[in-house]
Design an enzyme around this catalytic site. Sequence first.
Site, PDB file in Angstrom:
ATOM      1  CD  GLU A  67      30.788 -30.934  46.784  1.00  0.00           C
ATOM      2  OE1 GLU A  67      31.639 -31.058  47.647  1.00  0.00           O
ATOM      3  OE2 GLU A  67      29.583 -30.784  47.054  1.00  0.00           O
ATOM      4  N   GLY A 107      21.173 -34.754  47.441  1.00  0.00           N
ATOM      5  CA  GLY A 107      20.130 -34.311  48.359  1.00  0.00           C
ATOM      6  C   GLY A 107      20.021 -32.799  48.301  1.00  0.00           C
ATOM      7  CG  MET A 135      25.910 -28.143  45.357  1.00  0.00           C
ATOM      8  SD  MET A 135      27.279 -29.029  46.131  1.00  0.00           S
ATOM      9  CE  MET A 135      28.510 -27.719  46.207  1.00  0.00           C
ATOM     10  CD  GLU A 136      28.527 -27.913  49.926  1.00  0.00           C
ATOM     11  OE1 GLU A 136      29.708 -28.295  49.969  1.00  0.00           O
ATOM     12  OE2 GLU A 136      27.560 -28.685  49.728  1.00  0.00           O
ATOM     13  CD  GLU A 180      23.529 -28.977  51.707  1.00  0.00           C
ATOM     14  OE1 GLU A 180      24.623 -28.505  51.337  1.00  0.00           O
ATOM     15  OE2 GLU A 180      23.313 -30.197  51.767  1.00  0.00           O
TER      16      GLU A 180
END
EC number: 3.4.11.-
Length: 787
Positions: free
Chosen positions: A95, A231, A233-234, A268
């Site tokens: 992303e 921080g 990432m999903e 997340e």
Amino acid sequence: VRQATNQIVMNCADIDIITASYAPEGDEEIHATGFNYQNEDEKVTLSFPSTLQTGTGTLKIDFVGELNDKMKGFYRSKYTTPSGEVRYAAVTQFEATDARRAFPCWDEPAIKATFDISLVVPKDRVALSNMNVIDRKPYPDDENLVEVKFARTPVMSTYLVAFVVGEYDFVETRSKDGVCVRVYTPVGKAEQGKFALEVAAKTLPFYKDYFNVPYPLPKIDLIAIADFAAGAMENWGLVTYRETALLIDPKNSCSSSRQWVALVVGHELAHQWFGNLVTMEWWTHLWLNEGFASWIEYLCVDHCFPEYDIWTQFVSADYTRAQELDALDNSHPIEVSVGHPSEVDEIFDAISYSKGASVIRMLHDYIGDKDFKRGMNMYLTKFQQKNAATEDLWESLENASGKPIAAVMSTWTKQMGFPLIYVEAEQVEDDRLLSLSQRKFCASGPYAGEDCPQWMVPITISTSEDPSQAKLKILMDKPEMSVVLKNVKPDQWVKLNLGTVGFYRTQYSSAMLESLLPGIRDLSLPPVDRLGLQNDLFSLARAGIISTVEVLKVMEAFVNEPNYTVWSDLSCNLGILSTLLSHTDFYEEIQEFVKDVFSPIGERLGWDPKPGEGHLDALLRGLVLGKLGKAGHKATLEEARRRFKDHVEGKQALSADLRSPVYLTVLKHGDGTTLDIMLKLHKQADMQEEKNRIERVLGATLLPELIQKVLTFALSVSYKDTGFVPGKTGVRFIAVHSHILYGSLWGWSLTSLWLLPVKFFLSPQPGRGATLPPPLLARLSVFLIFL
């Protein structure tokens, strides 16, 4: 192929294509004869010698890419083994638009596909991807390698694809819904994954119940990555985190770190539904993705840890920070049109995250939880495995609630800024007549433009008869209006914005403000309302609308305040005032004022936990002692020095919650020897949290020669060797100095964006709170000059 063509255009960056061919279904393969790279647009055009006819077929591409050191795409992540050897893992961060660095693809959120992934990896390494492993067999060409095959993914966007190859330990459990949950940690640190595992296992069923939609994959992995720009990432089924956002050491992690990890895990995992199952149509709607997850993470943590009083902390961590930024003349609307994908990174900022979360919270309150949940279920069910726009969500919520959601919300998402509601009151027999007016709130002073923007503002009004319930709810849809509150006695106070939920500031007439002060002193006004009242006043003073003296008088009413988050916000505002007055004749006076305000609560709390104390007491103790120590409170300074000496000499280790305030105090009032000891502690620290804790206070040192030493250390090889990417570390560290000068270390919770590198203010990266916009960057520059 929908239209006959002899060219295929797709996304491709930092990749060399060797061969490409297209095989129509049931026909002969056609080999591409040319590859034309458009590097600026990150595209490649494949040219074919004959026309590709309409119909289905298979495109095959043989290519070579780079395992880069850019922390985006498919990149190498440096880590150190327990024996001290430097090694690399191979990890992904796609992303917003970096899947194209790993493989040629159509790299847009609306172009969804299923993915069958196989990895050929060293046999002694862990290989992970979005789905579960379905086959693992020796690789025929090399006995040291294995081929790992993963199950086919659901239909999904390219930016959510992920794979990781490296050395990891893990802990696992099953959620009550039967989903396999694992937390992967650096080798030897499996114990540090247990807290996140517990949170994840509670969170999945919570979201399943809230959305009334089951988690759609058989497993979820959470993994700590050593070099990680965001921080977290999903990625669907394989969520990546920086180490400090996932790992908790039972003995050496402080309470605020636990809370931070719980929030990031909640954020997340919310994306697994809201973002992954239903994905934004285009990056213009990113705010909805991130704003929603930034709101519901608090709902989740409140479910898992009700003792955290997390919604009060939301106001300090997200709501007030968003208002501070959105009051600037160069803010931007929540919803920003994104044209070229290179513009995407610019909107990963606190307006998308924090203001987005704040207006979702206001919307939830306006609709009510029951209808909100019903609308969410309608939205997720209708668009699952598809893409949707902001308006699609408004339509679902409108259908569920019967309220004009689209009309209300467009005033909040499509124009920047927010209103200041001015209110006056008049007693008319047994009723209270309120006169309300709205005008855009500006940090630079009263709005002076001709065409003032207007908002549709959900307004709640409470009185001292029942401070926790709204006596009246209205929708203010015009510049001015009057409302009558029935049966309000002359001695009762009236307050707007119950729970500090509405995204606006309130300015009361002098008489109304005066009547609210007893509610602060006797604590009958709820904590979140005490916080909002004080924060509004301070912001009005900063904007030059009211006198700072009025604010300081109100601050004195907080003498009995017990709430951590209220103190946190008071502390932040006093820190800003201290910074503005530094290098002036009033600096010592403001330090004395700080000591006077914080001494009573400091004496009540003491240095050591008392029986029955909990999470919030630990946070408050660290906040208050840090504030007193920084201000030079004699007794606090002496005790901090004594405890620091015992800690360094190994006689009595400081508890994790006391380390930051003690480190800050001894450094602010210390000499070169103190700084040397601190640098030595940094070098010896095995835990990233402890390194960060020390990094965040080093800028507190005052002597010019020591400041120079800190800056030199920030850019030194020894500092870079702590695991951060060379060349990025120094600027990251300088942010720490401005953080201390700004006075906000003890004012903002750990959801503060200051935890992230300045490098990424300039080159924003995805993940929770990964960037700040230019206004804060400009202010940061001012404080660097200050330094």
